[in-house]
Scaffold this motif. Structure first.
Motif, PDB file in Angstrom:
ATOM      1  N   GLY A 294       0.807  -1.215   0.000  1.00  0.00           N
ATOM      2  CA  GLY A 294       0.000   0.000   0.000  1.00  0.00           C
ATOM      3  C   GLY A 294       0.834   1.255   0.000  1.00  0.00           C
ATOM      4  N   GLN A 295       0.198   2.348  -0.429  1.00  0.00           N
ATOM      5  CA  GLN A 295       0.833   3.660  -0.389  1.00  0.00           C
ATOM      6  C   GLN A 295      -0.250   4.694  -0.134  1.00  0.00           C
ATOM      7  N   THR A 296       0.172   5.852   0.364  1.00  0.00           N
ATOM      8  CA  THR A 296      -0.711   7.011   0.369  1.00  0.00           C
ATOM      9  C   THR A 296       0.003   8.098  -0.432  1.00  0.00           C
ATOM     10  N   ILE A 297      -0.779   9.069  -0.903  1.00  0.00           N
ATOM     11  CA  ILE A 297      -0.203  10.173  -1.682  1.00  0.00           C
ATOM     12  C   ILE A 297      -0.328  11.442  -0.840  1.00  0.00           C
ATOM     13  N   GLY A 298       0.735  12.214  -0.800  1.00  0.00           N
ATOM     14  CA  GLY A 298       0.752  13.434   0.006  1.00  0.00           C
ATOM     15  C   GLY A 298      -0.176  14.500  -0.542  1.00  0.00           C
ATOM     16  N   GLU A 299      -0.364  15.543   0.261  1.00  0.00           N
ATOM     17  CA  GLU A 299      -1.286  16.606  -0.160  1.00  0.00           C
ATOM     18  C   GLU A 299      -0.784  17.354  -1.386  1.00  0.00           C
ATOM     19  N   ASP A 300       0.514  17.263  -1.666  1.00  0.00           N
ATOM     20  CA  ASP A 300       1.052  17.902  -2.871  1.00  0.00           C
ATOM     21  C   ASP A 300       0.662  17.130  -4.140  1.00  0.00           C
ATOM     22  N   GLY A 301       0.021  15.982  -3.981  1.00  0.00           N
ATOM     23  CA  GLY A 301      -0.400  15.185  -5.139  1.00  0.00           C
ATOM     24  C   GLY A 301       0.757  14.437  -5.779  1.00  0.00           C
ATOM     25  N   ASP A 302       1.946  14.518  -5.189  1.00  0.00           N
ATOM     26  CA  ASP A 302       3.121  13.918  -5.829  1.00  0.00           C
ATOM     27  C   ASP A 302       3.890  12.950  -4.928  1.00  0.00           C
ATOM     28  N   THR A 303       3.929  13.258  -3.644  1.00  0.00           N
ATOM     29  CA  THR A 303       4.755  12.434  -2.750  1.00  0.00           C
ATOM     30  C   THR A 303       4.065  11.100  -2.473  1.00  0.00           C
ATOM     31  N   ILE A 304       4.818  10.022  -2.692  1.00  0.00           N
ATOM     32  CA  ILE A 304       4.301   8.684  -2.396  1.00  0.00           C
ATOM     33  C   ILE A 304       4.878   8.226  -1.063  1.00  0.00           C
TER      34      ILE A 304
END
Ligand code: BMA
Length: 352
Positions: A294-304
């Protein structure tokens, strides 16, 4: 239970300017200095190990990990850990969140493992695809949930031997799409299958093949975390296994698939982008394993924020950048004759 294990780091510390080693790509992901984030010692009840966690960011911003927990019989169940920053202060369910239910689901007699979570806007629910393990081998099971407290179980949707599955978040051409990894006489390749109702599956197609010979992903491949939808295609991290004289090495590779025909591989990286190097990845119950679910994406829309099982013993975190991964694929895919051919195999939807 509150778990305080790692200092909270600024985003700058977590995600340094991504510089890429053009030969290995190893700098594409940066290990969190507080790794491993979760271990047996953090658990509120007696366990052997915690690893291979699915991840999702909840609407309130919290990170939820659905962890594979192995008990002291050697059988696995799933347990939720929640954290405001996805790094520390984990609040772990006091008892197993989703357990095998062999009376209703005999395919789970030896436990349930390796979940992947997909939020499905059309259903307003999370789809959890996981491995159910029994005498026939591992198969793929599915459950839906709104809150990670109660689950609607669909039972086995792909019979053994099959695992490493995740649902895509939306229908493709009107059908749900599931990526999975059956083992057939053709090998241990990634496939995609389609369904009108999440229960009946068909239209099976090979997406990506394990390569052969000396390649790092020669012997088996499988989906890691659910693919990330980008303007260029479904960005997909997969694991590749190389069998050696002293055991298997699990490393991570990258591929990009067509948004509307995900069985079409657009790009596949040549070298692995992340492999076991840290002590907690090189040693443990199963050495030399990095295994993200699994992964989440940061609020910047880019950071994994990529959560991975380390050596089948603990949960660790590495951070990367979607933009950097796509740029790396542009520069590093299909250079070898063998790579292009193996990627092309998916194109014709051949089975055999
Ligand atoms: C795979 C899966 C994973 C495990 C890995 C290494 O086949 O079973 O759960 O992490 O092997 O042991």
């Amino acid at each position: 239970m509150n778990v305080n294990i790692a200092p909270v780091l600024s985003t700058d510390t977590l995600c340094p300017e991504s510089h890429v080693d053009s030969d290995t790509g190893l700098a594409l992901f940066t290990r969190h200095p507080g790794n491993p984030l979760l271990t047996q010692s953090n658990w509120p009840y007696s366990i052997n190990s915690v690893f291979n966690a699915a991840a999702v960011r909840l609407p309130d911003g919290e990170t939820l990990l659905l962890c594979r927990v192995e008990d002291r019989r050697g059988l696995s169940h799933l347990c939720v850990a929640r954290s405001a920053n996805g790094i520390d202060n984990w609040r772990i369910d006091k008892k197993p969140t989703l357990q095998a239910d062999p009376r209703e689901f005999p395919e789970e007699i030896w436990g349930i493992e390796d979940p992947r979570i997909t939020y499905v806007p059309e259903l307003e629910q999370y789809a959890v695809a996981y491995t159910s393990f029994a005498r026939g081998g591992p198969g793929v099971s599915l459950a839906l949930t709104k809150d990670f407290r109660s689950f609607e179980r669909y039972g086995v949707i792909m019979q053994p031997e099959d695992k490493d599955a995740a649902l895509l978040p939306r229908r493709i051409g009107g059908l749900w799409a599931l990526i999975h990894r059956p083992v057939t006489t053709l090998g241990a390749h990634m496939w995609i299958s389609y369904s009108p109702d999440l229960r009946h599956w068909g239209g099976h197609k090979i997406m990506l093949e394990a390569r052969r010979g000396g390649w790092w992903d020669a012997n088996k491949i499988g989906l890691c975390s659910p693919p990330i939808e980008t303007a260029k295609g479904w960005l997909t991290i997969y694991h590749g296994v190389r069998q050696t004289a002293s055991g298997s090495i699990y490393r991570l590779g990258l591929a990009l698939f067509d948004l509307n025909k995900p069985e079409i591989c657009l790009q596949r990286g040549d070298s692995w982008i992340f492999g076991p190097e840290a002590a907690y990845e090189r040693g443990g119950d199963v050495k030399d394993v990095v295994f993200p679910c699994g992964q989440t994406i940061g609020e910047d829309g880019d950071t994994i924020y990529l959560y991975y099982g380390a050596a089948d013993t603990s949960v660790a975190l590495a951070t990367g950048s979607i933009r950097a991964l796509l740029a790396w694929l542009d520069a590093n895919s299909g250079a070898e004759e063998g790579t292009a051919r193996e990627c092309d195999r998916g194109r014709g939807a051949r089975i055999g």
